[in-house]
Motif scaffolding. Structure first.
Motif, mmCIF file in Angstrom:
data_model
loop_
_atom_site.group_PDB
_atom_site.id
_atom_site.type_symbol
_atom_site.label_atom_id
_atom_site.label_comp_id
_atom_site.label_asym_id
_atom_site.label_seq_id
_atom_site.Cartn_x
_atom_site.Cartn_y
_atom_site.Cartn_z
ATOM 1 N N SER A 1 10.046 28.547 23.081
ATOM 2 C CA SER A 1 9.385 28.384 21.791
ATOM 3 C C SER A 1 8.571 27.090 21.687
ATOM 4 O O SER A 1 7.728 26.962 20.796
ATOM 5 N N VAL A 2 8.809 26.139 22.591
ATOM 6 C CA VAL A 2 8.096 24.860 22.498
ATOM 7 C C VAL A 2 7.264 24.553 23.732
ATOM 8 O O VAL A 2 6.573 23.534 23.771
ATOM 9 N N LYS A 3 7.310 25.415 24.723
ATOM 10 C CA LYS A 3 6.548 25.169 25.947
ATOM 11 C C LYS A 3 5.065 25.031 25.644
ATOM 12 O O LYS A 3 4.491 25.811 24.889
ATOM 13 N N GLY A 4 4.472 24.013 26.244
ATOM 14 C CA GLY A 4 3.059 23.764 26.032
ATOM 15 C C GLY A 4 2.757 22.934 24.798
ATOM 16 O O GLY A 4 1.619 22.486 24.614
ATOM 17 N N ARG A 5 3.761 22.731 23.951
ATOM 18 C CA ARG A 5 3.565 21.934 22.729
ATOM 19 C C ARG A 5 4.380 20.649 22.739
ATOM 20 O O ARG A 5 3.944 19.638 22.198
ATOM 21 N N PHE A 6 5.560 20.696 23.307
ATOM 22 C CA PHE A 6 6.454 19.534 23.331
ATOM 23 C C PHE A 6 6.506 18.955 24.742
ATOM 24 O O PHE A 6 6.452 19.696 25.737
ATOM 25 N N THR A 7 6.660 17.634 24.806
ATOM 26 C CA THR A 7 6.808 16.960 26.087
ATOM 27 C C THR A 7 7.938 15.946 26.002
ATOM 28 O O THR A 7 7.922 15.083 25.113
ATOM 29 N N ILE A 8 8.894 16.053 26.907
ATOM 30 C CA ILE A 8 9.995 15.093 26.964
ATOM 31 C C ILE A 8 9.684 14.079 28.055
ATOM 32 O O ILE A 8 9.155 14.425 29.118
ATOM 33 N N SER A 9 9.996 12.819 27.784
ATOM 34 C CA SER A 9 9.766 11.763 28.770
ATOM 35 C C SER A 9 10.845 10.696 28.603
ATOM 36 O O SER A 9 11.604 10.727 27.634
ATOM 37 N N ARG A 10 10.869 9.749 29.534
ATOM 38 C CA ARG A 10 11.909 8.740 29.476
ATOM 39 C C ARG A 10 11.394 7.393 29.945
ATOM 40 O O ARG A 10 10.459 7.320 30.747
ATOM 41 N N ASP A 11 12.018 6.325 29.444
ATOM 42 C CA ASP A 11 11.747 4.968 29.889
ATOM 43 C C ASP A 11 13.091 4.411 30.341
ATOM 44 O O ASP A 11 13.902 3.968 29.522
ATOM 45 N N ASN A 12 13.332 4.466 31.637
ATOM 46 C CA ASN A 12 14.642 4.065 32.155
ATOM 47 C C ASN A 12 14.944 2.589 31.922
ATOM 48 O O ASN A 12 16.099 2.207 31.704
ATOM 49 N N ALA A 13 13.913 1.759 31.961
ATOM 50 C CA ALA A 13 14.119 0.324 31.782
ATOM 51 C C ALA A 13 14.651 0.003 30.387
ATOM 52 O O ALA A 13 15.366 -0.979 30.195
ATOM 53 N N LYS A 14 14.284 0.842 29.419
ATOM 54 C CA LYS A 14 14.690 0.591 28.034
ATOM 55 C C LYS A 14 15.789 1.542 27.573
ATOM 56 O O LYS A 14 16.183 1.496 26.402
ATOM 57 N N MET B 1 15.595 4.676 26.976
ATOM 58 C CA MET B 1 15.025 5.441 25.877
ATOM 59 C C MET B 1 14.463 6.769 26.380
ATOM 60 O O MET B 1 14.029 6.889 27.524
ATOM 61 N N VAL B 2 14.481 7.743 25.499
ATOM 62 C CA VAL B 2 13.906 9.048 25.783
ATOM 63 C C VAL B 2 13.044 9.442 24.594
ATOM 64 O O VAL B 2 13.369 9.097 23.453
ATOM 65 N N PHE B 3 11.966 10.157 24.883
ATOM 66 C CA PHE B 3 11.016 10.512 23.842
ATOM 67 C C PHE B 3 10.775 12.022 23.827
ATOM 68 O O PHE B 3 10.925 12.693 24.841
ATOM 69 N N LEU B 4 10.396 12.510 22.668
ATOM 70 C CA LEU B 4 9.978 13.905 22.547
ATOM 71 C C LEU B 4 8.669 13.912 21.773
ATOM 72 O O LEU B 4 8.655 13.672 20.570
ATOM 73 N N GLN B 5 7.583 14.157 22.492
ATOM 74 C CA GLN B 5 6.275 14.265 21.862
ATOM 75 C C GLN B 5 6.098 15.710 21.410
ATOM 76 O O GLN B 5 6.177 16.629 22.229
ATOM 77 N N MET B 6 5.866 15.884 20.120
ATOM 78 C CA MET B 6 5.747 17.223 19.561
ATOM 79 C C MET B 6 4.353 17.401 18.984
ATOM 80 O O MET B 6 3.976 16.700 18.041
ATOM 81 N N SER C 1 13.788 13.044 36.443
ATOM 82 C CA SER C 1 12.653 13.393 35.579
ATOM 83 C C SER C 1 12.200 14.837 35.696
ATOM 84 O O SER C 1 11.058 15.158 35.347
ATOM 85 N N SER C 2 13.057 15.722 36.158
ATOM 86 C CA SER C 2 12.754 17.147 36.080
ATOM 87 C C SER C 2 12.972 17.602 34.649
ATOM 88 O O SER C 2 13.956 17.208 34.012
ATOM 89 N N THR C 3 12.068 18.405 34.157
ATOM 90 C CA THR C 3 12.118 18.792 32.751
ATOM 91 C C THR C 3 12.287 20.301 32.582
ATOM 92 O O THR C 3 11.952 21.090 33.475
ATOM 93 N N VAL D 1 16.115 22.213 22.945
ATOM 94 C CA VAL D 1 14.656 22.233 22.873
ATOM 95 C C VAL D 1 14.051 21.796 24.201
ATOM 96 O O VAL D 1 13.132 22.433 24.715
ATOM 97 N N ALA D 2 14.562 20.700 24.745
ATOM 98 C CA ALA D 2 14.019 20.161 25.987
ATOM 99 C C ALA D 2 15.073 19.312 26.665
ATOM 100 O O ALA D 2 15.942 18.744 26.001
ATOM 101 N N SER D 3 14.975 19.222 27.980
ATOM 102 C CA SER D 3 15.904 18.385 28.725
ATOM 103 C C SER D 3 15.169 17.706 29.868
ATOM 104 O O SER D 3 14.111 18.184 30.325
ATOM 105 N N ILE D 4 15.735 16.592 30.314
ATOM 106 C CA ILE D 4 15.153 15.863 31.432
ATOM 107 C C ILE D 4 16.285 15.289 32.256
ATOM 108 O O ILE D 4 17.263 14.752 31.723
ATOM 109 N N THR D 5 16.186 15.420 33.576
ATOM 110 C CA THR D 5 17.231 14.915 34.463
ATOM 111 C C THR D 5 16.956 13.460 34.830
ATOM 112 O O THR D 5 15.908 12.896 34.494
ATOM 113 N N SER D 6 17.877 12.876 35.579
ATOM 114 C CA SER D 6 17.691 11.503 36.036
ATOM 115 C C SER D 6 16.489 11.405 36.967
ATOM 116 O O SER D 6 15.862 10.342 37.071
#
Length: 122
Positions: A62-75, A77-82, A55-57, A48-53
């Protein structure tokens, strides 16, 4: 012990939003690339989505413009906003994480979670 846990799934109406989280814990010294995948009953697993170290995404068409992948390196954690969810987004969602096994990340291992269910229905 290393653990990867996804959360944030649930039942949502079409047009609604969910935010999925993926948390790596234990002997993890950071995370590199991450991918969010999904698998619906009777269908193949798809990226569905990927993110590099760095932060390239990248997103499935099918999900472009609707989903956003992000990350919190300190924690670690990775997130997927849908947003603008559709019934066809219904699936189990999984994250795969390339996790560093030492402080300088000379080594890494692939971690896969158990998944979280997303159901989009009225």
């Amino acid at each position: 012990q290393v653990q990867l846990v996804e959360s944030g799934g649930g039942l949502v109406q079409p047009g609604g939003s969910l935010r999925l989280s993926c948390a790596a814990s234990g002997s993890v010294y950071g995370i590199n690339a991450v991918g969010w995948y999904r698998q619906a009953p009777g269908k193949q697993r798809e990226l569905v989505a990927s993110i590099t170290s760095g932060s390239s995404t990248n997103y499935a068409d099918s999900v472009k413009g609707r989903f956003t992948i992000s990350r919190d390196n300190a924690k670690n954690m990775v997130f997927l906003q849908m947003n603008s969810l559709k019934p066809e987004d219904t699936a189990s969602y999984y994250c795969d994480v390339d996790a560093c096994t030492d402080p300088r990340c000379w080594g890494s291992r692939l971690l896969s979670g158990q998944g979280t269910q997303v159901t989009v229905s009225s």
